[in-house]
Design a protein around this motif. Structure first.
Motif: not given
Ligand code: CDP
Length: 233
Positions: A153-166, A173-174, A177-188
């Motif tokens: 997932r990080a690789r795919r998102r990195f390739l996407e972001l790279q098009q607009t942000d060298p 990115v990895l 993604i991991l921090a966001r997944d943890t926050r999204d999965a642990s919220r009440e």
């Protein structure tokens, strides 16, 4: 309420409106898959993540703190789907900020109303997000949970972001993604979780065409079953 919360509607003569719920963690490819499913079945498409991103963007643009719940609720209530700046919300920083406002109950309430309104399309709709199959449209006849390994997932998102942000950095990115997944999965409220009746699509080793093929087989099977029930009835 989603149209499929009244199941008799789904069994109407043309099997419409049809709601397809797609959930999954960050950068799992659910957006691309959902867009393709919508186009294939002639359904409207809503990227619900863009709503949370737009709320975060509105706050940051106005110089308000991302932790300001009252300001976030106001921004969510005022959100106009047609006025979202799609380019401005696609950054990693907005993604991280979106997951902070997404944990706020008044933000989710306001955006739930918008999402339910969107599902009232005559043909039906595909919605992708984190809580579509569990909270927004719990009776959707077809649900997918799209995932892939964090590294892919990080690789795919990195390739996407790279098009607009060298300057994009894959390790960062990895970590994001991991921090966001943890926050999204642990919220009440409305945590990221797979609905018990969702079909799991692990795209770690699947390209988009293969993932689409697998998803279409499941949707077609559901439509076929619906047609048989209707025929018998
Ligand atoms: O595109 P990506 O998978 O990176 O994220 P997104 O779908 O644009 O969602 C951005 C953030 O919004 C997520 O990390 C969640 O915190 C939040 N979100 C949510 O809480 N519920 C949804 N239905 C959709 C997104």
């Amino acid at each position: 309420m989603c149209p499929t919360d009244a199941p008799h509607l789904f069994n109407s003569s043309s099997l419409r409106p049809l709601i397809i719920a797609v959930d999954g963690p960050a950068a799992s490819g659910k957006g691309t898959l959902s867009r393709k499913l919508a186009s294939r079945y002639g359904l409207a498409y809503l990227d619900t993540g863009s709503l949370y991103r737009a709320v975060a963007h509105a706050l940051l643009k106005a110089g308000q703190k991302i932790s300001d719940e009252a300001a976030a609720a106001k921004a969510a209530q005022a959100l106009d789907l047609d006025a979202i700046d799609q380019n401005a919300i696609r950054t990693a920083d907005i993604g991280a900020a979106a997951s902070i406002v997404a944990a706020m109950a008044p933000v989710r309430s306001a955006l739930t109303q918008l999402q339910h309104k969107f599902t009232q399309q005559p043909q039906g709709a595909v919605l992708d997000g984190r809580d579509i199959g569990t909270v927004i449209c719990p009776h959707a006849p077809v649900k997918f949970f799209v995932t892939a390994s964090a590294e892919i997932r990080a690789r795919r998102r990195f390739l996407e972001l790279q098009q607009t942000d060298p300057q994009a950095d894959e390790a960062r990115v990895l970590a994001d993604i991991l921090a966001r997944d943890t926050r999204d999965a642990s919220r009440e409220r409305s945590p990221l979780v797979m609905a018990s009746d969702a079909h799991l699509l692990d795209t770690t080793d699947l390209d988009i065409e293969a993932a689409l093929k697998a998803a279409v087989a499941i949707v077609d099977q559901t439509l076929q079953k619906g047609a048989e029930i209707q025929h018998k009835g």
